[in-house]
Design an enzyme around this catalytic site. Structure first.
Site, PDB file in Angstrom:
ATOM      1  N   THR A 157       0.859  -1.196   0.000  1.00 58.68           N
ATOM      2  CA  THR A 157       0.000   0.000   0.000  1.00 58.68           C
ATOM      3  C   THR A 157       0.886   1.233   0.000  1.00 58.68           C
ATOM      4  OG1 THR A 157      -1.853  -1.015   1.170  1.00 58.68           O
ATOM      5  CG2 THR A 157      -1.582   1.290   1.556  1.00 58.68           C
ATOM      6  N   ARG A 185     -12.793  -8.493  -3.238  1.00 59.62           N
ATOM      7  CA  ARG A 185     -12.260  -8.300  -1.877  1.00 59.62           C
ATOM      8  C   ARG A 185     -11.856  -6.830  -1.669  1.00 59.62           C
ATOM      9  NH1 ARG A 185      -7.415  -6.132   0.553  1.00 59.62           N
ATOM     10  NH2 ARG A 185      -7.258  -7.003   2.625  1.00 59.62           N
ATOM     11  N   GLY A 187     -10.187  -4.158   1.272  1.00 63.40           N
ATOM     12  CA  GLY A 187      -9.466  -4.145   2.548  1.00 63.40           C
ATOM     13  C   GLY A 187      -9.802  -2.938   3.406  1.00 63.40           C
TER      14      GLY A 187
HETATM   15  N1  ASP Z   1      -4.026  -2.903   4.037  1.00 62.24           N
HETATM   16  C1  ASP Z   1      -4.045  -3.225   2.650  1.00 62.24           C
HETATM   17  C2  ASP Z   1      -5.188  -4.156   2.376  1.00 62.24           C
HETATM   18  O1  ASP Z   1      -5.436  -5.022   3.178  1.00 62.24           O
HETATM   19  C3  ASP Z   1      -2.797  -3.854   2.166  1.00 62.24           C
HETATM   20  C4  ASP Z   1      -1.526  -3.236   2.704  1.00 62.24           C
HETATM   21  O2  ASP Z   1      -1.563  -2.258   3.407  1.00 62.24           O
HETATM   22  O3  ASP Z   1      -0.457  -3.726   2.400  1.00 62.24           O
HETATM   23  O4  ASP Z   1      -5.801  -4.038   1.347  1.00 62.24           O
END
Ligand code: ASP
Length: 288
Positions: A157, A185, A187
C-alpha cells in the site's frame, strides 16, 4: 509553522533484499512534500499529491505497482480524509484508472457520498474525466511478482499524513490490496476509520493485513485513545497496533497529531517510510 509529513510504501518488505531504489524515490517525493508544506499548501493537497506520486512510481503495491486479483483484474482501493472539515472520500474495487486517490478525492468533493465501489465508482471516475488505463497489462508493473500462497495475506500500500502550517490534518491511502486477492475483496484502506482517518486531533494511514485492521478499527481507535484516554500520539498508535496484532495480524501505520508529532510504528518485519518536519527532521527507512 509546525508542519509535519509522513509517507509509507507499505508494510510488505521482508529482509533479504534491499530497498535502495524505493528509498531514494521516497526521499525525492518527501522533499517535494516538505517544500509544499513549507510554502503553505494545505495538508489535503499535499497528501493527495504525495500518494499520487507513490501510485505512479510502480515501486509499491498501489497504482502502477499494483498486483492483479485472482481473475487477473486490477481492482484498486483508495481513501482521503480532510480532518479540518471532517470530509472523506473513497473508492473500492475500482478498475481502469491511473490514480485511485484522485477518484477518492473527487468522491469527497463532488458527491454527497463517502464511498463508491465497483462499476459505480468506475462510471463516476469516467464522468469526472479521470485518466483511464487503456492497456492494463502494458501499464501495470507489479511491484511484487512472487507467487503467493492463497492462505497468505501478502500485501502492499502507499499512504501519506500531514499537518500543515495552519494546523489542518489530512490522510490519504491507496492500494492494490492483497496479492492474488479474491475478486471483490476490499481491505481496510478505503474504509474510513479502519485504514484511513483524519480529524482535528490526528491523521492516520495504515498498511498491513487489512482484515485485521478492519476488525480493530485501528485508524479511528488512535483518535479515540487520544480523545478519551488523553494518550500521547505514540502511545495511542502503539496501543491500537497492539490490539490489531493481538488478533493475529501484522502491519504498521503513519500518524501525525495537531501538535506536529509524528509516529510510524510497525509490527511487521519492515515498513517503507519517510518522515519530515519543520524542525529539520528528514528520514527515510525500511527496517528498524
Ligand atoms: N491494508 C491493505 C489491504 O489489506 C494492504 C496493505 O496495506 O499492504 O488491502
Amino acid at each position: 509553522m509546525a508542519w509535519a509529513l509522513a509517507l509509507h510504501g507499505g508494510a510488505g518488505p521482508a529482509r533479504g533484499r534491499t530497498y535502495d531504489r524505493e528509498e531514494a524515490h521516497m526521499a525525492e517525493v518527501l522533499k517535494r512534500g516538505a517544500d509544499m508544506l513549507e510554502e503553505g499548501l494545505s495538508a489535503l493537497d499535499v497528501v493527495v499529491s504525495m500518494v499520487r506520486e507513490l501510485e505512479d512510481s510502480g515501486f509499491h503495491v498501489a497504482g502502477k505497482g499494483a498486483s492483479a486479483n485472482a481473475n487477473g483484474e486490477y481492482e484498486l482501493d483508495a481513501a482521503v480524509m480532510d480532518g479540518s472539515l471532517r470530509r472523506a472520500g473513497a473508492v473500492a474495487a475500482l478498475i481502469g484508472f491511473r490514480s485511485p486517490i484522485m477518484a477518492a478525492r473527487a468522491v469527497m468533493e463532488q458527491t454527497p457520498h463517502v464511498l463508491l465501489v465497483g462499476n459505480g465508482a468506475k462510471a463516476f471516475a469516467l464522468e469526472m474525466g479521470l485518466e483511464e488505463i487503456e492497456e492494463p497489462h502494458a501499464y501495470y508493473t507489479p511491484a511484487v511478482s512472487r507467487q503467493v500462497d492463497p492462505g497468505e495475506l501478502a500485501h502492499g500500500t502507499v499512504g501519506a499524513v500531514a499537518r500543515d502550517i495552519g494546523g489542518r490534518l489530512a490522510a490519504a491511502t491507496s492500494t492494490g490490496g492483497l496479492l492474488n486477492k479474491m475478486p471483490g475483496r476490499v481491505g481496510d484502506t478505503p474504509l474510513i476509520g479502519a485504514g484511513t482517518w483524519a480529524d482535528e486531533r490526528v491523521a492516520v494511514s495504515c498498511t498491513g493485513q487489512g482484515e485485521y485492521f478492519m476488525r480493530a478499527a485501528v485508524a479511528a481507535d488512535i483518535s479515540a485513545r487520544v480523545r478519551y484516554g488523553g494518550q500521547t500520539l505514540a502511545f495511542a498508535c502503539a496501543g491500537a497496533l497492539a490490539d490489531m496484532e493481538t488478533q493475529g495480524g501484522d502491519g504498521g501505520l503513519i500518524a501525525v497529531d495537531a501538535m506536529g508529532n509524528v509516529s510510524a510504528p510497525f509490527v511487521s518485519e519492515g515498513m517503507k517510510r519517510g518522515i519530515a518536519t519543520h524542525t529539520g527532521r528528514f528520514e527515510v527507512s525500511t527496517f528498524r
